[in-house]
Design an enzyme around this catalytic site. Sequence first.
Site, PDB file in Angstrom:
ATOM      1  N   GLU A 163      -7.960   0.179  -2.936  1.00  0.00           N
ATOM      2  CA  GLU A 163      -8.668  -0.758  -1.820  1.00  0.00           C
ATOM      3  C   GLU A 163      -9.086  -2.470  -3.356  1.00  0.00           C
ATOM      4  O   GLU A 163     -10.129  -1.732  -3.925  1.00  0.00           O
ATOM      5  CB  GLU A 163      -9.139  -0.459  -1.090  1.00  0.00           C
ATOM      6  CG  GLU A 163     -10.287  -1.597  -0.417  1.00  0.00           C
ATOM      7  CD  GLU A 163      -8.754  -1.431   1.031  1.00  0.00           C
ATOM      8  OE1 GLU A 163      -7.708  -1.005   0.862  1.00  0.00           O
ATOM      9  OE2 GLU A 163      -9.285  -2.385   2.099  1.00  0.00           O
ATOM     10  N   ARG A 198      -5.146   9.020   8.092  1.00  0.00           N
ATOM     11  CA  ARG A 198      -3.847   8.139   9.668  1.00  0.00           C
ATOM     12  C   ARG A 198      -3.279   9.435  10.115  1.00  0.00           C
ATOM     13  O   ARG A 198      -2.321   9.796   8.869  1.00  0.00           O
ATOM     14  CB  ARG A 198      -3.045   6.898   9.506  1.00  0.00           C
ATOM     15  CG  ARG A 198      -3.445   6.183   8.393  1.00  0.00           C
ATOM     16  CD  ARG A 198      -3.956   4.783   8.767  1.00  0.00           C
ATOM     17  NE  ARG A 198      -4.462   4.059   8.827  1.00  0.00           N
ATOM     18  CZ  ARG A 198      -4.352   2.419   8.056  1.00  0.00           C
ATOM     19  NH1 ARG A 198      -3.164   2.543   8.408  1.00  0.00           N
ATOM     20  NH2 ARG A 198      -5.412   2.319   7.620  1.00  0.00           N
ATOM     21  N   GLU A 203       6.255  -1.887   5.018  1.00  0.00           N
ATOM     22  CA  GLU A 203       5.370  -2.217   4.174  1.00  0.00           C
ATOM     23  C   GLU A 203       4.829  -1.503   3.404  1.00  0.00           C
ATOM     24  O   GLU A 203       4.123  -0.518   3.160  1.00  0.00           O
ATOM     25  CB  GLU A 203       4.024  -2.211   5.449  1.00  0.00           C
ATOM     26  CG  GLU A 203       3.018  -2.683   4.920  1.00  0.00           C
ATOM     27  CD  GLU A 203       1.606  -2.987   5.944  1.00  0.00           C
ATOM     28  OE1 GLU A 203       1.755  -3.524   7.212  1.00  0.00           O
ATOM     29  OE2 GLU A 203       0.620  -2.860   5.378  1.00  0.00           O
ATOM     30  N   CYS A 245     -12.161  -0.001   3.061  1.00  0.00           N
ATOM     31  CA  CYS A 245     -13.011  -1.217   2.794  1.00  0.00           C
ATOM     32  C   CYS A 245     -14.344  -1.292   3.104  1.00  0.00           C
ATOM     33  O   CYS A 245     -15.033  -2.077   2.832  1.00  0.00           O
ATOM     34  CB  CYS A 245     -12.875  -2.524   2.460  1.00  0.00           C
ATOM     35  SG  CYS A 245     -11.834  -2.896   4.025  1.00  0.00           S
ATOM     36  N   ASP A 267       1.331  -9.282   5.450  1.00  0.00           N
ATOM     37  CA  ASP A 267       1.894  -7.778   4.808  1.00  0.00           C
ATOM     38  C   ASP A 267       2.815  -8.393   3.267  1.00  0.00           C
ATOM     39  O   ASP A 267       3.999  -8.906   3.561  1.00  0.00           O
ATOM     40  CB  ASP A 267       2.708  -7.925   5.845  1.00  0.00           C
ATOM     41  CG  ASP A 267       1.699  -6.556   7.444  1.00  0.00           C
ATOM     42  OD1 ASP A 267       0.416  -6.759   6.483  1.00  0.00           O
ATOM     43  OD2 ASP A 267       2.424  -5.687   7.436  1.00  0.00           O
ATOM     44  N   CYS A 301      -9.633  -8.241   1.568  1.00  0.00           N
ATOM     45  CA  CYS A 301      -9.435  -7.300   0.996  1.00  0.00           C
ATOM     46  C   CYS A 301      -8.209  -6.825   1.042  1.00  0.00           C
ATOM     47  O   CYS A 301      -7.666  -8.324   1.536  1.00  0.00           O
ATOM     48  CB  CYS A 301      -9.709  -5.974   2.337  1.00  0.00           C
ATOM     49  SG  CYS A 301      -9.177  -5.420   3.573  1.00  0.00           S
ATOM     50  N   ARG A 347       5.456   7.470   4.837  1.00  0.00           N
ATOM     51  CA  ARG A 347       4.160   7.714   6.702  1.00  0.00           C
ATOM     52  C   ARG A 347       3.679   8.877   6.212  1.00  0.00           C
ATOM     53  O   ARG A 347       4.625  10.392   6.461  1.00  0.00           O
ATOM     54  CB  ARG A 347       4.824   7.486   7.006  1.00  0.00           C
ATOM     55  CG  ARG A 347       4.008   7.427   9.111  1.00  0.00           C
ATOM     56  CD  ARG A 347       4.751   6.711   9.885  1.00  0.00           C
ATOM     57  NE  ARG A 347       5.857   5.405   9.535  1.00  0.00           N
ATOM     58  CZ  ARG A 347       5.000   4.340   9.737  1.00  0.00           C
ATOM     59  NH1 ARG A 347       3.671   4.119   9.402  1.00  0.00           N
ATOM     60  NH2 ARG A 347       5.250   2.981   9.360  1.00  0.00           N
ATOM     61  N   ARG A 383       3.837   4.673  -1.523  1.00  0.00           N
ATOM     62  CA  ARG A 383       4.957   4.320  -1.100  1.00  0.00           C
ATOM     63  C   ARG A 383       5.557   2.593  -2.232  1.00  0.00           C
ATOM     64  O   ARG A 383       6.388   2.279  -2.303  1.00  0.00           O
ATOM     65  CB  ARG A 383       4.647   2.571   0.159  1.00  0.00           C
ATOM     66  CG  ARG A 383       4.105   3.316   1.473  1.00  0.00           C
ATOM     67  CD  ARG A 383       3.583   2.940   2.469  1.00  0.00           C
ATOM     68  NE  ARG A 383       3.380   3.667   3.885  1.00  0.00           N
ATOM     69  CZ  ARG A 383       3.522   3.079   4.924  1.00  0.00           C
ATOM     70  NH1 ARG A 383       3.045   1.768   4.695  1.00  0.00           N
ATOM     71  NH2 ARG A 383       4.118   3.759   6.239  1.00  0.00           N
ATOM     72  N   ASN A 408      -0.614  -5.316   1.872  1.00  0.00           N
ATOM     73  CA  ASN A 408      -1.172  -6.512   2.496  1.00  0.00           C
ATOM     74  C   ASN A 408      -2.767  -6.861   2.010  1.00  0.00           C
ATOM     75  O   ASN A 408      -3.462  -6.385   0.788  1.00  0.00           O
ATOM     76  CB  ASN A 408      -1.778  -5.766   4.177  1.00  0.00           C
ATOM     77  CG  ASN A 408      -2.835  -5.273   4.070  1.00  0.00           C
ATOM     78  OD1 ASN A 408      -3.087  -4.936   3.326  1.00  0.00           O
ATOM     79  ND2 ASN A 408      -2.370  -4.122   5.745  1.00  0.00           N
ATOM     80  N   GLU A 467      -0.506   9.548  12.108  1.00  0.00           N
ATOM     81  CA  GLU A 467       0.370   9.342  12.599  1.00  0.00           C
ATOM     82  C   GLU A 467       1.809   9.378  13.838  1.00  0.00           C
ATOM     83  O   GLU A 467       2.398   8.438  14.272  1.00  0.00           O
ATOM     84  CB  GLU A 467       1.553   8.492  10.940  1.00  0.00           C
ATOM     85  CG  GLU A 467       1.148   7.988  10.025  1.00  0.00           C
ATOM     86  CD  GLU A 467       0.762   6.312  10.408  1.00  0.00           C
ATOM     87  OE1 GLU A 467       1.414   5.981  11.540  1.00  0.00           O
ATOM     88  OE2 GLU A 467       0.357   6.469   9.681  1.00  0.00           O
TER      89      GLU A 467
HETATM   90  P1  ATP Z   1       2.495   0.384   8.868  1.00  0.00           P
HETATM   91  O1  ATP Z   1       2.476  -0.638   9.653  1.00  0.00           O
HETATM   92  O2  ATP Z   1       3.858   0.786   7.683  1.00  0.00           O
HETATM   93  O3  ATP Z   1       2.079   1.975   9.511  1.00  0.00           O
HETATM   94  P2  ATP Z   1      -0.680  -0.179   8.439  1.00  0.00           P
HETATM   95  O4  ATP Z   1       0.034  -1.663   9.249  1.00  0.00           O
HETATM   96  O5  ATP Z   1      -0.736   0.805   9.344  1.00  0.00           O
HETATM   97  O6  ATP Z   1       1.429   0.226   8.246  1.00  0.00           O
HETATM   98  P3  ATP Z   1      -2.379  -0.824   6.999  1.00  0.00           P
HETATM   99  O7  ATP Z   1      -3.363  -0.527   7.638  1.00  0.00           O
HETATM  100  O8  ATP Z   1      -2.108  -2.317   6.474  1.00  0.00           O
HETATM  101  O9  ATP Z   1      -1.242  -0.335   6.828  1.00  0.00           O
HETATM  102  O10 ATP Z   1      -2.598  -0.285   5.533  1.00  0.00           O
HETATM  103  C1  ATP Z   1      -2.702  -0.828   4.283  1.00  0.00           C
HETATM  104  C2  ATP Z   1      -1.726  -0.428   3.231  1.00  0.00           C
HETATM  105  O11 ATP Z   1      -2.074   1.638   2.837  1.00  0.00           O
HETATM  106  C3  ATP Z   1      -0.383  -0.280   3.909  1.00  0.00           C
HETATM  107  O12 ATP Z   1       0.445  -1.470   3.588  1.00  0.00           O
HETATM  108  C4  ATP Z   1       0.997   1.247   2.752  1.00  0.00           C
HETATM  109  O13 ATP Z   1       0.743   1.041   1.502  1.00  0.00           O
HETATM  110  C5  ATP Z   1      -0.168   2.516   3.207  1.00  0.00           C
HETATM  111  N1  ATP Z   1      -0.669   2.529   4.060  1.00  0.00           N
HETATM  112  C6  ATP Z   1      -1.189   2.759   4.970  1.00  0.00           C
HETATM  113  N2  ATP Z   1      -0.004   3.148   6.460  1.00  0.00           N
HETATM  114  C7  ATP Z   1      -0.099   4.563   5.897  1.00  0.00           C
HETATM  115  C8  ATP Z   1       0.944   5.856   5.288  1.00  0.00           C
HETATM  116  N3  ATP Z   1       0.354   6.654   6.931  1.00  0.00           N
HETATM  117  N4  ATP Z   1       1.245   6.591   5.075  1.00  0.00           N
HETATM  118  C9  ATP Z   1       0.958   6.003   3.557  1.00  0.00           C
HETATM  119  N5  ATP Z   1       1.131   4.988   2.893  1.00  0.00           N
HETATM  120  C10 ATP Z   1       0.349   3.871   4.396  1.00  0.00           C
HETATM  121 ZN    ZN Z   2      -9.609  -3.571   3.529  1.00  0.00          ZN
HETATM  122 MG    MG Z   3      -0.101   2.038  10.729  1.00  0.00          MG
END
Ligand code: ATP
Ligand code: ZN
Ligand code: MG
Length: 531
Positions: A354, A335, A436, A305, A417, A466, A346, A473, A439, A337
């Site tokens: 978005e 990301r 998750e 966003c 979430d 947002c 993940r 997922r 959100n 991770e």
């Molecule tokens: P998590 O706690 O599982 O790491 P996050 O809190 O980092 O998630 P957000 O930053 O809130 O996730 O990202 C918004 C959305 O993007 C998540 O709800 C998920 O659907 C998706 N998302 C985030 N990180 C990943 C990832 N590494 N792989 C796949 N989808 C992801």
């Molecule tokens: Zn956002």
């Molecule tokens: Mg995360």
Amino acid sequence: MKFKGMLILEFSKPLTEEHNGLIRHVVDELNNNILVKGATLPEEAAKVVDFRIEDGKLVLNLETGRQVRIHSAAMRIKNYVAKIFGSKLKVGVRGLTLKDTVIELDGEFSVSPKIPLIRKLLVDEGKTYVYLDVMDESVLKKPVLDRLIKLLNDKEMRAKWKGKAEHWQLIKRSREKEPLFKEDPNKIFEEIGWIKRFSIGQWIYTPPAIYLINMIKQLFLEEVVKPLGFEEVVFPKIYPPEIGLKTGHLKGTINSMLFASLPISYDISAFEELIDYMSVMNEVPQEDLRDYLRPPSYFLCFAQCEPFYQFFSGEIVDDRALPIKWFDQSGPSFRWEAGGLHGVERLIEFHRIEVVWLGKPEQVVEIRNQLLERYEHFMDKVLDLEWRWAWVTPWYLEHAGVIEKISEEINRPGTIDFEAWLPYKGSRDDAKAWLEIGNISIHGTKFTDPFKIKYSKKNVKLWTGCSGFGVERWMLVFIAQKGFDPENWPSKPREYVKKNPMPKSLLTVTYPKTKEGKELLKKIVDLYSNP
Ligand code: ATP
Ligand code: ZN
Ligand code: MG
């Protein structure tokens, strides 16, 4: 909170003892007038406690409180002295330095950030003393000290609340739903060749995998996003670092962000040595590569966003356009991770729809609530998932050094979430068996302030919201709970399969890799052949 320090003013001509009378007069005016403005109590104001002339310079010892902090006091003094000395003595202020500055904070701080500005930090009998380096005008005229104090307080609060804070509170959940499937779809996707590993946390999705992802995306757009009037835009996917400074991500999540660099030159001859090496050795010299790249000029799409706030940065928006409701599905997010990568659960590169909105506070809250209602319909009826929602914004606020709990009310800035149960990961009582999937946030002025997004009337501040819908997922949890057989699916996804034939799966001599994979593929494909 108190400040002490020594302010040294240098002039275009050296001062001498004969100026003492004028200085005394100036100091009286400062103490009685200039330095008390804006302070409700004398101890919250600033004060010149003594002065002297040294090597032709004016040296002032200052003590200040919370409301006229030492850097603002220094700038007020400079401006006033410049005015008086300019008109009375025809001399100008040449330089300004603040030495031996000490900030006295209430409470014994346990954190001690390493910042160039801080010389040392001492704790003594309920107080913390922050000793600062010499500062000149370029530092004093910015709110650097305010930011430093905020940083110390924020770090201290995080340290105190570590492990104690309730950052996860259940606010709603579906009824229990008997899972129709217990296996791990990630393993099956890979075994039957619908997805193929590309690099760490990256997959190539073959047509049947994208078919399932597109089914989820289309249902989400039709059932949630479009009925509420959101319209599609396209946002860039690499961002200049300044944007991450404004959104706060560079300060909060830099450990999981990816960066991109520009080449050192547009002239290919600058790469000659590197190219020669690769030509002969047929390998990429990872370490040397750095010498051919500029420092990172971008970070890769993280929250997706970011461009929305940048778009409206500096704009004055009125009721003709508000509320603004957009969504972007034009590209991946990235990301780092580190661990926990598993199938499409993940990822390093993932895809997301978005949804973003901008409006007056009541509009932003209302849109969030409409989205929540549609999301519930989508999770509960359209996909028939077992789901739960949690409020994940801390319930506390620091108020004058005291940490207090604030109301548990969700019509205010904060994040919810959305989670779904993955039966293959364990029983529903096991926190690790929940993922998750999305959100939704109300940001308040978190982005409209730093990006300077203004409403046409002064008395109202705009808010944003947002919601991120991670498509891999959502697809995964749907298959994890409902299985591969559309016969067992709820009506909307089943209709999708009826209307849209699944594309052919790839079958070659070597793909899918194993005999079992090829056999399983045939069984699964059969489920879609006659829907
Ligand atoms: P998590 O706690 O599982 O790491 P996050 O809190 O980092 O998630 P957000 O930053 O809130 O996730 O990202 C918004 C959305 O993007 C998540 O709800 C998920 O659907 C998706 N998302 C985030 N990180 C990943 C990832 N590494 N792989 C796949 N989808 C992801
Ligand atoms: Zn956002
Ligand atoms: Mg995360």
